[in-house]
Design an enzyme around this catalytic site. Structure first.
Site, PDB file in Angstrom:
ATOM      1  CE  LYS A 129      -3.864   2.133   2.568  1.00  0.00           C
ATOM      2  NZ  LYS A 129      -4.793   2.016   3.709  1.00  0.00           N
ATOM      3  CB  SER A 145      -8.033   4.010   2.892  1.00  0.00           C
ATOM      4  OG  SER A 145      -7.214   3.303   3.816  1.00  0.00           O
ATOM      5  CB  SER A 196      -8.521   1.294   5.791  1.00  0.00           C
ATOM      6  OG  SER A 196      -9.179   2.534   5.751  1.00  0.00           O
TER       7      SER A 196
END
Lengths: 479, 483, 95
Positions: free
Chosen positions: B76, B151, B175
């Site tokens: 990420k 997210s 997330s």
């Protein structure tokens, strides 16, 4: 109307740690810009603070020295504001729960003693520096200082004059240097002072509106800045105005304070507990460990010097100005094993004078305590006179030799053989019949002349007491 | 190769059925082919990937290396990678190559994994749909008109579509779990403090936690094994041994008690309830006992979260000022202008909204009513869980109220968006571990069941998830367009 | 709770985010509705509840006082927007 000033000081003390409070970057002073600012100090994304044990230890040491409550649990908060020398946009500082609680410090002023309350002392990180020299109209930012550990020591508003404020500041400076928690270097910003000043009609209990004078970095300027501010506030009040609560800067060149350009309303620090740090928990064991490391404190040593050595308060105060000086003095007393007052005089007058002239600190003294004691022993046992001792001291200072060696080499040993002194006196009486006659006719002032002649003849080595006694006897004897 | 689990890939590599370079090239090819549609990657690092792969092959040829040696992964874009730009999905960091690695990145590199690239995400991890990214939205591989969740939307989409065998994510309010549910993969948010936050760009420091996102619980266990552990650089990292997660996977579930929080089932969508019923039936067959529990204050988790997270973020994001790194506005007139314009231009709308809310909640006169109040409610919620875990070993409920919603559906209504995390947020407030496990489909879109464990009970959670996955194949299904 | 446009501008200034009038109006609406939403918290009496700042009930760990960081100035300055003579440059700061 008579006005009474009310003053409280906030003093920022840079703690003597090797590394920063939340990072492993060096705290050494004077490195090229930004060479000691690591990713944490720069507030790089994803970096995190980890608390330095030594910073905590030094804070606790201070707390114990001012007999303050040490918080078993204290919390680091974030103080949020934007400034280019504040890389994260917040300063990590203890807010609601500081590590050191209420304590006190005794100041001495004009023979009086006064106990000044300490409200709290808390740990926080220092900011960087803005350099305003012209970079084409821009400001340069050096973040080497960012993250240096600070202990902010807040006094109660117990100070009532600029002189008291300075006495407190000096006493605090003495203490933190004595404890070894700060190098005390004010030029390098290791010890900085903000002063809160207000005035009120004498006898009034409520405080007046205060102003804060920021960042005054010498004892002299603190005194002058506060003095100016008191006078300014009185002028404002007496002309029917009101004092505005604001932050002011002291301009040493003009000897005045003026309001800072940034408006106070612009700040709302939005303190909240720093979620990157957990509560600082201090155990009894840790406190006791630090307590054992505490040296004898200056105030205690001062009282002991008076009691144990019979020193005058003034002398005791001078000799406890720094831990090194008082240690030196005690070493001299211990090794000379003679009158402590003699030792005190020599350390305060001859040694301190010589150090001053040479621009040296006590721990750089070419004459160590051992050798000074050796010299004083020779005064005490009558081997040399005080006057000769000064000569020997100078030789010691330059040569590095000890007193006995120098006395021997230079033949400075005092003449105490009464026969030898008598013989010299007889010769002088014989050589100066006119003066003898005048003396005997009542011109007693001439006695000094004869002493001088004897000393001259013995290169100052004759024992002065013996010379006095024998001269008196011979001159009177009419022989 | 992209249909295999990490365990299967690791075995293939060990036996030299294929090399790490071949495996890596396969995923790089898939990224090239499919990421135009999905937009799951912000940065692809082919040179780095192949260099990593070659190094892994050298080790593997010698019979060396651990279980993850030679396995390609993607990070990420919230985890700092030394010298490789790390944007956090923001224009503010569009040009930011960090001078250091996040601990998670360093540990996974140490374990011999191959870095394929950096994954798209909501800006500064603030979002539930991946639509707040400066780099554009990510699409859900199961239905490209839908969001992948957020997210960690890039992570979830990339794993689901077989563009990477596994990925890292971070979870502040859901997330990891919410996008895992939306994309039909398995995601684990560990106990707060289990995985180091060093080098993981902060959103809300007391809530953020990194974790694995992969096909299966077994894969998550392998990744977590490498990611977890004490880090002296993070004061909130817990110094506590990491159990052998793999060894715990197959433990018998008989006698295990799982709690069903009443509040999670009260207003549940019937289709979602049906999915969970089916999962519970499976667990009953495995000998699990269910017990109703109550988390009475959990209804306040979203409001409390939307005070705490923005408060912390308003301070965490104050460092983006255009002075030392990152975006700086052009030709600032003065210092004020530098700050105001850099931050106005560098941050997107949702980030600004949260900074403003947090600034307000912490400001003089409002602190007690908002921030302090929320911290007290946080305590009540944590206590609710504490009580529940005195009675049960884990909790089960939905991960999300619905399957993935359509792009644009909630962008105009922040509160509707916030409520899509209604079941996940409380876990972060309490600091507990939580997982999302694929449990079925609604209208062709995957949905997840959420498992919540007691503090540091990741091994138990993974065990419970793995035993379910031994009996079901929801986690092995691939979106048809990317099969 | 409804915020005023002026309040929103003040908050934005505190956060140093430049907002125009149009933005301010939109944020006034958004922030007000978020504040209304979080006002649900008021339904619970929390008088004697200890605030929870952190999920971990652990004390702060202390780091030994050692210099562990080397000078990496050039690496750090290389990613900065404006530098000169080893310093970060900003528009003139007036105190």
């Amino acid at each position: 109307m008579e006005w009474e000033p009310v003053i409280g000081l906030e003093i920022h003390v840079q703690l003597l740690t090797r590394s920063k409070i939340f990072s492993g970057a060096s705290t050494a002073y004077g490195a090229p810009p930004n060479t000691q600012a690591c990713a944490i100090d720069l507030g790089m994304p994803g970096t995190l603070p980890v608390l330095n044990e030594a910073a905590v230890r030094l804070a606790v040491k201070f707390g114990l020295a001012v007999e303050a409550e040490i918080a078993r649990r204290s919390v680091f908060a974030r103080k949020n504001y934007f400034y280019p020398d504040l890389p994260k946009g917040y300063q990590i500082s203890q807010y609601e729960l500081p590590v050191v609680g209420k304590g006190h410090l005794t100041i001495h002023l004009d023979g009086r003693e006064k106990r000044i309350g300490i409200t709290r002392a808390h740990l926080e990180e220092d900011a960087g520096k803005s350099l305003h020299e012209d970079f084409h109209g821009l400001t340069g930012i050096d973040l080497n200082r960012a993250g240096t550990p600070l202990l902010e020591i807040v006094s109660e508003p117990d100070l009532r004059s600029p002189e008291e404020a300075v006495a407190y500041m000096k006493k605090l400076h003495q203490l933190v240097v004595w404890l070894g928690i700060c190098d005390g270097n004010m030029q390098e910003g290791s010890f900085r002072c903000d002063a809160n000043v207000s005035v009120r009609p004498l006898g009034e209990r409520a405080f007046g509106t205060r102003t804060e004078i920021k960042n005054v970095n010498s004892f002299r300027f603190v005194e002058r800045a506060i003095q100016f501010e008191i006078e300014r506030q009185i002028r404002v009040l007496e002309s029917g105005g009101t004092v505005v609560q604001e932050t002011r800067l002291y301009d040493a060149d003009r000897d005045e304070t003026r309001p800072m350009r940034t408006k106070e309303e612009a700040f709302d620090y939005r303190y909240f507990p720093d979620p990157d740090l957990l509560p600082l928990v201090i155990s009894e064991d840790f406190i006791e460990e630090v307590r054992r490391e505490l040296p004898e404190l200056p105030e205690a040593r001062y009282r002991r010097f008076i009691e144990q050595y019979g020193l005058k308060p003034y002398d005791a105060e001078v000799l406890t100005a720094t831990r090194a000086l008082s240690d030196y003095f005690e070493a001299v007393v211990r090794q000379a094993a003679c009158d402590p007052k003699l030792c005190a005089n020599w350390v305060m007058v001859e040694l301190s004078g010589a150090l001053n002239r040479a621009g040296l600190e006590i721990d750089q003294s070419p004459v160590d305590a051992d050798r000074l004691a050796g010299l004083l022993r020779r005064i005490a046992d009558g081997t040399i006179s005080g006057k000769i001792a000064k000569q020997v001291f100078e030789l010691m200072w330059d040569s590095g030799k000890d007193a006995d060696t120098l006395i021997e080499e230079k033949g400075l040993k005092q003449i105490t053989d009464a026969g030898a002194i008598e013989k010299i006196i007889d010769e002088i009486i014989a050589a100066n019949p006119k003066q003898v006659a005048q003396y005997r006719a009542g011109k007693e002032k001439l006695f000094g002349f004869f002493v001088g002649q004897v000393m001259k003849a013995t290169q100052g080595k004759a024992n002065p007491q013996q010379v006095n006694a024998l001269l008196k006897e011979k001159l009177q004897g009419g022989g | 190769m992209h249909t295999k689990t990490l365990a299967e890939l690791a075995q293939g590599l060990k036996r030299r059925e294929f090399s790490s370079r071949e495996l890596t090239q396969h995923f790089l090819d898939r990224i090239r082919r499919h990421d135009g549609t999905l937009n799951a990657f912000i940065t692809v690092t082919p040179e780095r990937a192949l260099a990593d792969a070659d190094a892994a092959d050298v080790a593997l040829d010698r019979g060396e290396g651990g279980p993850l040696t030679g396995i390609p992964l993607a990070q990420k874009d919230i985890f700092c990678t030394d010298g490789i730009r790390t944007t956090c999905g923001s224009r503010m960091l569009d040009n930011f190559p960090p001078p250091y690695d996040a601990t998670v990145v360093a540990r996974l590199a140490q374990a011999g994994t191959v870095l394929l690239g950096k994954l798209n995400m909501d800006e500064f991890a603030m979002g539930s749909s991946n639509e707040t990214s400066y780099y554009g939205p990510v699409r859900n591989p199961w239905n490209t008109d839908c969001v992948p969740g957020g997210s960690s939307g890039g992570s979830a989409a990339a794993v689901a579509a077989g563009l990477t065998p596994a990925a890292t994510g971070t979870d502040t309010g859901g997330s990891i779990r919410q996008p895992a549910a939306f994309c039909g993969i398995t995601g684990l948010k560990p106990t707060y403090g289990r995985v180091s936050r060093w080098g993981m760009i902060a959103f809300a420091s007391s809530l953020d936690q990194g974790g694995p996102m992969a096909r299966s619980a077994e894969d998550c266990a392998m990744l977590l094994q490498a990611m977890a552990g004490f880090d002296p650089k993070d004061s909130t990292s817990v110094d506590r041994p990491v159990p052998d997660y793999g060894a715990a996977l197959d433990r018998d579930l008989r006698g295990i008690r799982i709690g069903l929080p009443e509040e999670y089932f009260a207003d549940l969508d019937p289709a979602m309830a049906q999915v969970l019923e089916a999962a519970m039936a499976e667990y009953r067959r495995l000998g699990v006992e269910f017990k109703a529990v109550s988390l009475p204050n959990i209804g306040l988790s979203v409001p409390a979260y939307y005070v705490i997270a923005p408060s912390e973020c308003s301070s965490n994001l104050a460092r983006y000022d255009g002075v030392r790194y990152g975006y700086r506005c052009r030709d600032p007139r003065d210092l004020e202008d530098l700050y105001l314009r850099t931050r106005a231009e560098g941050f997107g709308a949702e980030v600004k909204r949260r900074i403003l809310i947090g600034t307000y909640a912490l400001s003089a006169g409002y602190y007690d009513a908002y921030y302090l109040k929320a911290q007290k409610i946080r305590r009540l919620i944590a206590d609710d869980f504490r009580r529940a875990f005195q009675e049960v070993d884990a909790l089960l409920g939905p991960t999300t109220p619905t399957p993935a919603f359509r792009l644009g559906e909630k962008t105009g209504d922040p509160i509707a968006m916030y409520l899509s995390d209604i079941y996940t947020i409380a876990v972060n407030l309490a600091g507990l571990p939580g997982m999302s496990v694929p449990a079925g489909f609604i209208d062709g879109r995957p949905v997840g069941m959420q498992l919540i464990g007691d503090y540091f009970a990741e091994d138990r959670l993974l065990n419970i998830a793995h035993r379910y996955q031994r009996e079901t194949d929801w986690h092995r299904r691939l979106p048809p367009e990317f099969a | 709770m409804a915020l005023t446009l002026e309040q929103v501008k003040q908050i934005a200034y505190l956060a140093r985010i430049g907002i125009g009038d149009e933005d301010a109006a939109r944020y006034t609406h958004d922030l007000s509705s978020i504040l209304d939403f979080v006002a649900q918290m008021d339904a619970v009496d929390t008088t004697d509840i200890e605030p929870m700042a952190h999920p971990l009930d652990l004390p702060q760990r202390l780091r030994p006082d050692e210099v562990t960081e080397e000078n990496q100035r050039e690496k750090f300055l290389a990613i900065a927007p404006a530098v000169e003579n080893g310093l970060y440059l900003v528009p003139k700061v007036i105190e």
